[in-house]
Design a protein around this motif. Structure first.
Motif, PDB file in Angstrom:
ATOM      1  N   ARG A  58     -34.046 -61.740 -86.929  1.00 25.08           N
ATOM      2  CA  ARG A  58     -33.887 -60.882 -85.759  1.00 25.08           C
ATOM      3  C   ARG A  58     -34.250 -61.628 -84.477  1.00 25.08           C
ATOM      4  NH1 ARG A  58     -33.082 -55.702 -86.105  1.00 25.08           N
ATOM      5  NH2 ARG A  58     -34.241 -55.303 -84.192  1.00 25.08           N
ATOM      6  N   SER A  59     -33.794 -62.843 -84.356  1.00 18.64           N
ATOM      7  CA  SER A  59     -34.042 -63.636 -83.155  1.00 18.64           C
ATOM      8  C   SER A  59     -32.928 -63.368 -82.135  1.00 18.64           C
ATOM      9  CB  SER A  59     -34.096 -65.125 -83.507  1.00 18.64           C
ATOM     10  OG  SER A  59     -34.109 -65.908 -82.327  1.00 18.64           O
ATOM     11  N   TRP A  60     -33.310 -62.891 -80.943  1.00 17.95           N
ATOM     12  CA  TRP A  60     -32.304 -62.615 -79.907  1.00 17.95           C
ATOM     13  C   TRP A  60     -31.580 -63.899 -79.486  1.00 17.95           C
ATOM     14  CZ3 TRP A  60     -32.550 -65.133 -75.273  1.00 17.95           C
ATOM     15  CH2 TRP A  60     -33.771 -65.725 -74.927  1.00 17.95           C
ATOM     16  N   TRP A  61     -32.303 -65.032 -79.531  1.00 15.61           N
ATOM     17  CA  TRP A  61     -31.710 -66.287 -79.072  1.00 15.61           C
ATOM     18  C   TRP A  61     -30.561 -66.710 -79.993  1.00 15.61           C
ATOM     19  CZ3 TRP A  61     -30.853 -71.283 -80.681  1.00 15.61           C
ATOM     20  CH2 TRP A  61     -30.601 -72.230 -79.679  1.00 15.61           C
ATOM     21  N   TRP A  62     -30.806 -66.627 -81.325  1.00 14.30           N
ATOM     22  CA  TRP A  62     -29.763 -67.017 -82.258  1.00 14.30           C
ATOM     23  C   TRP A  62     -28.571 -66.075 -82.193  1.00 14.30           C
ATOM     24  CZ3 TRP A  62     -29.039 -71.521 -84.121  1.00 14.30           C
ATOM     25  CH2 TRP A  62     -30.122 -72.375 -84.374  1.00 14.30           C
ATOM     26  N   LYS A  63     -28.825 -64.782 -82.012  1.00 14.13           N
ATOM     27  CA  LYS A  63     -27.720 -63.826 -81.878  1.00 14.13           C
ATOM     28  C   LYS A  63     -26.881 -64.129 -80.639  1.00 14.13           C
ATOM     29  CE  LYS A  63     -29.768 -59.966 -84.397  1.00 14.13           C
ATOM     30  NZ  LYS A  63     -28.646 -59.788 -85.351  1.00 14.13           N
ATOM     31  N   ALA A  64     -27.553 -64.496 -79.521  1.00  8.58           N
ATOM     32  CA  ALA A  64     -26.828 -64.848 -78.301  1.00  8.58           C
ATOM     33  C   ALA A  64     -25.984 -66.100 -78.506  1.00  8.58           C
ATOM     34  CB  ALA A  64     -27.816 -65.041 -77.143  1.00  8.58           C
ATOM     35  N   ARG A  65     -26.574 -67.089 -79.228  1.00 11.79           N
ATOM     36  CA  ARG A  65     -25.813 -68.318 -79.487  1.00 11.79           C
ATOM     37  C   ARG A  65     -24.609 -68.045 -80.393  1.00 11.79           C
ATOM     38  NH1 ARG A  65     -28.799 -69.070 -76.213  1.00 11.79           N
ATOM     39  NH2 ARG A  65     -26.833 -68.857 -75.090  1.00 11.79           N
ATOM     40  N   LEU A  66     -24.823 -67.194 -81.405  1.00 10.96           N
ATOM     41  CA  LEU A  66     -23.718 -66.824 -82.291  1.00 10.96           C
ATOM     42  C   LEU A  66     -22.603 -66.130 -81.502  1.00 10.96           C
ATOM     43  CD1 LEU A  66     -25.362 -65.481 -85.572  1.00 10.96           C
ATOM     44  CD2 LEU A  66     -23.676 -67.317 -85.397  1.00 10.96           C
ATOM     45  N   GLY A  67     -23.008 -65.215 -80.599  1.00  9.32           N
ATOM     46  CA  GLY A  67     -22.022 -64.518 -79.768  1.00  9.32           C
ATOM     47  C   GLY A  67     -21.223 -65.481 -78.913  1.00  9.32           C
ATOM     48  N   LYS A  68     -21.910 -66.491 -78.378  1.00  4.51           N
ATOM     49  CA  LYS A  68     -21.212 -67.476 -77.549  1.00  4.51           C
ATOM     50  C   LYS A  68     -20.244 -68.301 -78.390  1.00  4.51           C
ATOM     51  CE  LYS A  68     -22.412 -69.881 -73.352  1.00  4.51           C
ATOM     52  NZ  LYS A  68     -23.516 -70.222 -72.443  1.00  4.51           N
ATOM     53  N   CYS A  69     -20.644 -68.653 -79.594  1.00  4.01           N
ATOM     54  CA  CYS A  69     -19.751 -69.410 -80.483  1.00  4.01           C
ATOM     55  C   CYS A  69     -18.522 -68.588 -80.859  1.00  4.01           C
ATOM     56  CB  CYS A  69     -20.496 -69.832 -81.741  1.00  4.01           C
ATOM     57  SG  CYS A  69     -21.760 -71.089 -81.470  1.00  4.01           S
ATOM     58  N   TYR A  70     -18.741 -67.316 -81.197  1.00  8.26           N
ATOM     59  CA  TYR A  70     -17.607 -66.456 -81.526  1.00  8.26           C
ATOM     60  C   TYR A  70     -16.645 -66.343 -80.335  1.00  8.26           C
ATOM     61  CZ  TYR A  70     -19.646 -64.809 -85.946  1.00  8.26           C
ATOM     62  OH  TYR A  70     -20.134 -64.729 -87.229  1.00  8.26           O
ATOM     63  N   PHE A  71     -17.212 -66.271 -79.126  1.00  8.65           N
ATOM     64  CA  PHE A  71     -16.391 -66.178 -77.919  1.00  8.65           C
ATOM     65  C   PHE A  71     -15.525 -67.430 -77.757  1.00  8.65           C
ATOM     66  CE2 PHE A  71     -15.936 -67.019 -73.307  1.00  8.65           C
ATOM     67  CZ  PHE A  71     -15.172 -65.925 -72.951  1.00  8.65           C
ATOM     68  N   LYS A  72     -16.120 -68.592 -77.989  1.00 15.66           N
ATOM     69  CA  LYS A  72     -15.367 -69.847 -77.879  1.00 15.66           C
ATOM     70  C   LYS A  72     -14.251 -69.908 -78.919  1.00 15.66           C
ATOM     71  CE  LYS A  72     -17.801 -71.942 -74.613  1.00 15.66           C
ATOM     72  NZ  LYS A  72     -17.192 -72.364 -73.318  1.00 15.66           N
ATOM     73  N   LEU A  73     -14.494 -69.289 -80.076  1.00 18.82           N
ATOM     74  CA  LEU A  73     -13.491 -69.297 -81.145  1.00 18.82           C
ATOM     75  C   LEU A  73     -12.436 -68.211 -80.969  1.00 18.82           C
ATOM     76  CD1 LEU A  73     -15.854 -69.871 -84.204  1.00 18.82           C
ATOM     77  CD2 LEU A  73     -14.220 -71.516 -83.270  1.00 18.82           C
ATOM     78  N   GLY A  74     -12.624 -67.341 -79.957  1.00 23.07           N
ATOM     79  CA  GLY A  74     -11.675 -66.266 -79.734  1.00 23.07           C
ATOM     80  C   GLY A  74     -11.913 -65.032 -80.573  1.00 23.07           C
ATOM     81  N   LEU A  75     -13.050 -64.965 -81.271  1.00 26.16           N
ATOM     82  CA  LEU A  75     -13.390 -63.789 -82.085  1.00 26.16           C
ATOM     83  C   LEU A  75     -14.186 -62.824 -81.200  1.00 26.16           C
ATOM     84  CD1 LEU A  75     -14.454 -65.736 -85.305  1.00 26.16           C
ATOM     85  CD2 LEU A  75     -12.244 -64.659 -84.824  1.00 26.16           C
ATOM     86  N   LEU A  76     -13.472 -62.046 -80.397  1.00 21.74           N
ATOM     87  CA  LEU A  76     -14.119 -61.284 -79.330  1.00 21.74           C
ATOM     88  C   LEU A  76     -14.942 -60.110 -79.859  1.00 21.74           C
ATOM     89  CD1 LEU A  76     -11.218 -61.290 -76.715  1.00 21.74           C
ATOM     90  CD2 LEU A  76     -13.098 -62.919 -77.003  1.00 21.74           C
ATOM     91  N   ARG A  77     -14.454 -59.417 -80.886  1.00 22.43           N
ATOM     92  CA  ARG A  77     -15.215 -58.277 -81.415  1.00 22.43           C
ATOM     93  C   ARG A  77     -16.528 -58.734 -82.034  1.00 22.43           C
ATOM     94  NH1 ARG A  77     -13.983 -53.757 -78.870  1.00 22.43           N
ATOM     95  NH2 ARG A  77     -11.737 -53.378 -78.866  1.00 22.43           N
TER      96      ARG A  77
END
Length: 292
Positions: free
Chosen positions: A1-20
């Motif tokens: 439940r680390s907010w930092w890792w979730k934010a990084r994952l969200g940024k990676c998904y965004f770069k990959l085009g996985l917006l949802r």
């Protein structure tokens, strides 16, 4: 439940085009720990998903939590600019400058706003402020030159354009020469205007606006074949602009080719349905067809 890792994952998904997936991770991160950068990243996701109003609501909520953060207000101003809501955009740009008086983007946007609001005297203050801050580039000198010209400071205008040309690269030089050509037209010096437009086209052969103006000047000289060729090229390289199509229609009408004039007028109105001159020309053509 680390907010930092979730934010990084969200940024990676965004770069990959996985917006949802990016939206889910960034929202989860914000529930654990509200962070300014995460709000901005989530707003970018909403803009990519083409839901700008959701982005506005998100940044408004964030701005209420972080009241002294100019980046959130700047994001709101950008979105209102994208939504073609200049009143709200200008309000937020001004709020950004209250918190950060040296924000280059806000100063430049306010300068552009006052210029297009027919207040070049106000606009030049903002561009001079950029110079005082050390922003010394072609765009600033070009805009100062335009402001000086429209505020009747003709002696300073050409000096500013000369300075802009001295530091311009090939990508910027064509636009500077194009503006110099417009100044020549406004001053009645059509020779200067013609040479400036020719230089702009020699630097950038795809500069449709300069080609269009060269064609208009050639049409005034009764060189209709060359003007027609320039209009045709301008329509090809600048298909989003209605002026080459309208001018082509006007020349065809004056030369008696009503069918071609009707075709070009239709294309001009398709690009700009509220253009009054095109509507009037279309009415004349329809009247001519009825009488023939």
């Amino acid at each position: 439940r680390s907010w930092w890792w979730k934010a990084r994952l969200g940024k990676c998904y965004f770069k990959l085009g996985l917006l949802r997936e990016a939206e889910q991770q960034l929202q989860s991160s914000l529930r654990i720990q509200p962070v300014i950068n995460t709000y901005l990243d989530l707003c970018n996701v909403y803009l990519r998903m083409d839901v700008p109003n959701t982005g506005l609501d998100l940044l408004t909520e964030a701005a209420e939590k972080f009241t002294c953060e100019p980046r959130l207000l700047l994001g709101l101003a950008r979105i209102y600019d994208l939504l073609n809501d200049p009143d709200n955009a200008i309000m937020y740009y001004k709020k950004v400058l209250v918190l950060d008086a040296s924000n280059v983007e806000s100063i430049a946007c306010l300068g552009a706003h006052f210029f297009y609001a027919d207040q070049p005297e106000m606009s030049i203050r903002y561009y001079r402020r950029l110079l005082q801050m050390g922003v010394n580039n072609t765009e600033v000198w070009n805009n100062i030159g335009l402001c000086c010209f429209h505020s009747s400071q003709y002696d300073m205008a050409l000096g500013c354009f000369d300075r802009a040309l001295s530091i311009a690269d090939d990508d910027q030089m064509a636009d500077v020469w194009y503006n110099i050509g417009h100044i020549g037209i406004s001053l009645g010096d059509l020779g200067l205007a013609y040479q400036a437009f020719k230089v702009a086209v020699s630097v950038d052969p795809q500069h449709g606006e300069a080609l269009n103006n060269i064609a208009v000047l050639e049409m005034r000289r009764q060189k209709f074949d060359f003007a027609k060729s320039c209009f045709h090229t301008a329509c090809e390289v600048c298909p989003h602009s209605f002026e080459p199509f309208y001018n082509s229609a006007l020349m065809a009408y004056r030369m008696g080719d009503f069918q071609e004039a009707h075709q070009y007028t239709g294309k001009a109105l398709k690009l700009y349905p509220h253009h009054v001159d095109s509507k009037e020309l279309l009415a004349l053509l329809q009247k001519s067809f009825l009488n023939s």
